[in-house]
Design a protein around this motif. Structure first.
Motif, PDB file in Angstrom:
ATOM      1  N   VAL A  64       2.255  -3.279 -19.428  1.00 43.07           N
ATOM      2  CA  VAL A  64       3.066  -3.604 -18.253  1.00 43.07           C
ATOM      3  C   VAL A  64       2.175  -4.054 -17.093  1.00 43.07           C
ATOM      4  N   ARG A  67       1.288  -7.643 -17.820  1.00 40.69           N
ATOM      5  CA  ARG A  67       2.465  -8.490 -17.608  1.00 40.69           C
ATOM      6  C   ARG A  67       2.673  -8.834 -16.136  1.00 40.69           C
ATOM      7  N   ARG A  68       2.385  -7.881 -15.251  1.00 36.29           N
ATOM      8  CA  ARG A  68       2.686  -8.060 -13.834  1.00 36.29           C
ATOM      9  C   ARG A  68       1.516  -8.575 -13.006  1.00 36.29           C
ATOM     10  N   ALA A 124      15.528 -20.659 -13.617  1.00 37.19           N
ATOM     11  CA  ALA A 124      16.043 -19.299 -13.753  1.00 37.19           C
ATOM     12  C   ALA A 124      15.144 -18.401 -14.599  1.00 37.19           C
ATOM     13  N   ARG A 125      14.150 -18.972 -15.251  1.00 42.80           N
ATOM     14  CA  ARG A 125      13.284 -18.148 -16.107  1.00 42.80           C
ATOM     15  C   ARG A 125      11.868 -17.959 -15.534  1.00 42.80           C
ATOM     16  N   SER A 127       9.114 -16.142 -13.597  1.00 42.41           N
ATOM     17  CA  SER A 127       8.970 -14.698 -13.409  1.00 42.41           C
ATOM     18  C   SER A 127       9.076 -14.275 -11.944  1.00 42.41           C
ATOM     19  N   PRO A 128       9.785 -13.183 -11.674  1.00 38.53           N
ATOM     20  CA  PRO A 128       9.831 -12.657 -10.300  1.00 38.53           C
ATOM     21  C   PRO A 128       8.466 -12.128  -9.847  1.00 38.53           C
ATOM     22  N   HIS A 129       7.532 -11.998 -10.777  1.00 35.39           N
ATOM     23  CA  HIS A 129       6.181 -11.547 -10.405  1.00 35.39           C
ATOM     24  C   HIS A 129       5.237 -12.724 -10.136  1.00 35.39           C
TER      25      HIS A 129
ATOM     26  N   VAL B  16       9.292  -4.662 -20.185  1.00 35.92           N
ATOM     27  CA  VAL B  16       9.236  -5.182 -18.817  1.00 35.92           C
ATOM     28  C   VAL B  16       8.638  -4.171 -17.843  1.00 35.92           C
ATOM     29  N   ALA B  17       9.017  -2.911 -17.997  1.00 34.33           N
ATOM     30  CA  ALA B  17       8.643  -1.914 -16.992  1.00 34.33           C
ATOM     31  C   ALA B  17       7.728  -0.820 -17.525  1.00 34.33           C
ATOM     32  N   LEU B  39      12.252  -6.282  -8.646  1.00 38.01           N
ATOM     33  CA  LEU B  39      11.616  -7.412  -9.338  1.00 38.01           C
ATOM     34  C   LEU B  39      11.715  -7.242 -10.854  1.00 38.01           C
ATOM     35  N   SER B  40      11.442  -6.027 -11.303  1.00 36.25           N
ATOM     36  CA  SER B  40      11.517  -5.781 -12.746  1.00 36.25           C
ATOM     37  C   SER B  40      12.963  -5.894 -13.231  1.00 36.25           C
ATOM     38  N   VAL B  42      15.084  -8.022 -12.223  1.00 31.99           N
ATOM     39  CA  VAL B  42      15.302  -9.455 -12.456  1.00 31.99           C
ATOM     40  C   VAL B  42      14.810  -9.826 -13.860  1.00 31.99           C
ATOM     41  N   GLU B  43      13.651  -9.266 -14.223  1.00 29.38           N
ATOM     42  CA  GLU B  43      13.116  -9.546 -15.562  1.00 29.38           C
ATOM     43  C   GLU B  43      14.010  -8.965 -16.656  1.00 29.38           C
ATOM     44  N   MET B  46      16.947 -11.293 -17.009  1.00 28.51           N
ATOM     45  CA  MET B  46      16.553 -12.525 -17.724  1.00 28.51           C
ATOM     46  C   MET B  46      16.478 -12.273 -19.233  1.00 28.51           C
ATOM     47  N   GLU B  49      19.925 -11.762 -20.778  1.00 29.46           N
ATOM     48  CA  GLU B  49      20.641 -13.050 -20.895  1.00 29.46           C
ATOM     49  C   GLU B  49      20.135 -13.831 -22.105  1.00 29.46           C
ATOM     50  N   ASP B  50      18.814 -13.813 -22.293  1.00 35.49           N
ATOM     51  CA  ASP B  50      18.237 -14.550 -23.421  1.00 35.49           C
ATOM     52  C   ASP B  50      18.609 -13.901 -24.752  1.00 35.49           C
TER      53      ASP B  50
END
Lengths: 410, 78
Positions: A64, A67-68, A124-125, A127-129, B16-17, B39-40, B42-43, B46, B49-50
């Motif tokens: 994680v 990833r971030r 839309a895809r 990353s928010p990071h 994700v987290a 933020l996580s 949002v991931e 996403m 949805e996928d």
């Protein structure tokens, strides 16, 4: 009352070692860190060689975290954790704890990845990071959150002088009374096709693709550019009384710094080395030492034809005849050029050289360029004398940034 | 069906987290129990949805306070 700054912790992850101890041992052994690049994007690059981190951050961090965080943030965090633990996890009031971690380029790998996502999958895809992964202050911020620093988190950006500027800024925070402990250093990880192509377009990179291990050859007559490196170096700087009160081990002293600018060209050094020489002279004055006290220089020495020569002119200009007594090491011959991480890694090398009384070798000098009027450690590591000695660490960046740091033995 | 969605969601939250998949239970709050920040989240959205081909609008995300809320929403729209 003067507030003195000492070094109480170090951490590194570099192309020649996954931590400070292994990196220093590899440097003293003259280990080259440059390899031939494997990824597909490297196939049509002019420069297909680079110095990748010896230990991939993904082997150490949690998934994680990987990833971030951008790779430049990952290696800064790894080096910071090592340095913080090495300093004995200082018990310091958070409002007296600062962080100054530099990056020359920022999270460009993540930016490219985000662009590819945008192109292939749409907005839309993304990353928010992404934003916190590409911002140049990201590494400093991540480290600041890790240690809970509340005295201020800063990010000087001056290309390849960034890491050295960070050390200077951090020391000033302590000298000026803003902080008692500062986590200081630099980081870089920008190995991708775009960056490599850009530096190659400037003719800044070595294209000795058929012989990676000898490509980074500062001071050799046939040097043809620098080798891109990646990694991070982090120092724990601490006010001396604070360090002594808690019984911390002390590696060495920060002596002083000099910062100038060339006002000459966006990418080429001033051939007269005037700005660089002034930076060195200012650093010696700030450290209250004379040229005769400088026994060792960890030079910027990137292995570019112009840069190495201009720096040698600047060193001689600043030290005069005393330059004959200083052993000059070009350690990028082993690590490659860590850009924003370089000044910090090489500050640590300078401090360890003073502690161990040994100047690391400058490898890959097959035919010494005799226009370089310096005493270079071209035949291997060199023993340094006992007693009070000082080391100089130079860093210069595209844009004409000149930063000189002085460290003293304890 | 809900069990499959819960298992899939647990895998996503883990990836994700970094939350252990076994901690992702229907009654757990994303924010308070699982430490999934905005933020996580949002991931997570996403990835959901996928995975299930659903659309989870922002206006709906704020109602997904627990893992159970998310499983219910996905089950109803998949």
């Amino acid at each position: 009352m003067t507030r003195n700054v000492v070094v109480t912790g170090i951490g590194m992850t570099t192309p020649i070692g996954g931590d400070a101890a292994s990196t220093w041992a590899a440097a003293l052994a003259g280990t080259p860190g440059t390899i031939r690049l494997g990824p597909d994007w490297a196939a049509d690059q002019p420069a297909q060689i680079a110095a990748m981190m010896k230990v991939d951050p993904a082997e150490i961090l949690k998934p994680v975290e990987v990833r971030r965080m951008d790779r430049s943030e990952q290696c800064a965090l790894i080096a910071s954790r090592e340095a913080w633990a090495d300093a004995g996890t200082p018990d310091v009031d958070p409002i007296r704890l600062g962080v100054v971690v530099a990056s020359g380029i920022g999270g460009i790998n993540s930016l490219i990845q985000a662009y590819e996502t945008l192109r292939d999958k749409g907005a839309a895809r993304v990353s928010p990071h992404m934003v916190t992964m590409i911002m140049p202050n990201g590494p400093a911020a991540m480290v600041g959150i890790e240690v809970g620093a509340r005295a201020g988190v800063h990010t000087p950006v001056s290309a390849c002088a960034s890491g050295a500027e960070a050390v200077s800024y951090a020391a000033k925070m302590i000298e000026d009374g803003r902080a008692d402990v500062v986590v200081a250093g630099g980081t870089e990880a920008c190995m991708n096709g775009v960056t490599m192509a850009g530096f190659a377009a400037m003719r800044a990179l070595s294209t000795r693709n058929d012989d990676p291990a000898t490509a980074s050859r500062a001071y050799d007559i046939d040097r043809d550019g620098f080798v891109m490196g990646e990694g991070s170096g982090i120092l724990i700087l601490e006010e001396e009384e604070h360090a002594r009160a808690r019984g911390a081990k002390i590696y060495g002293r920060y002596g002083g710094s000099g910062l100038t600018s060339d006002g000459h060209h966006i990418a080429q050094p001033d051939p007269e080395g005037a700005g660089a020489a002034r930076a060195i002279t200012m650093a010696l004055a700030d450290a209250d030492i004379s040229p005769a006290d400088v026994i060792h220089v960890n030079a910027h020495a990137t292995s570019t034809p112009q840069g190495d020569l201009a720096e040698s002119v600047a060193i001689r200009r600043a030290l005069g005849g005393q330059a004959d007594h200083a052993w000059v090491s070009g350690t990028k011959s082993m690590t490659g050029h860590l850009l924003g991480g370089a000044g910090a890694v090489e500050s640590i090398f300078a401090i360890l050289a003073l502690r161990d009384r040994i100047a690391p070798p400058s490898i890959n000098i097959f035919n010494f360029d005799t226009s370089i009027e310096l005493q270079v450690t071209k035949d291997g590591p060199v023993q340094l004398p006992a007693g009070d000695i000082a080391a100089l660490n130079n860093s210069f960046g595209f844009g004409g940034h000149d930063v000189a740091l002085v460290f003293k033995s304890v | 069906m809900s069990e499959d969605i819960l298992a899939g969601l647990a895998g996503i939250v883990n990836e994700v987290a970094g939350v252990p998949a076994e901690d992702v239970q229907l009654d757990k709050s994303f924010v308070d129990d699982l430490d999934v920040d905005s933020l996580s989240m949002v991931e997570v959205v996403m990835a959901c949805e996928d995975k299930w081909g659903v659309k989870i609008p922002d206006s709906e995300v704020k109602n997904l306070k627990t893992v159970g809320d998310a499983v219910t929403f996905i089950s109803a729209h998949v």
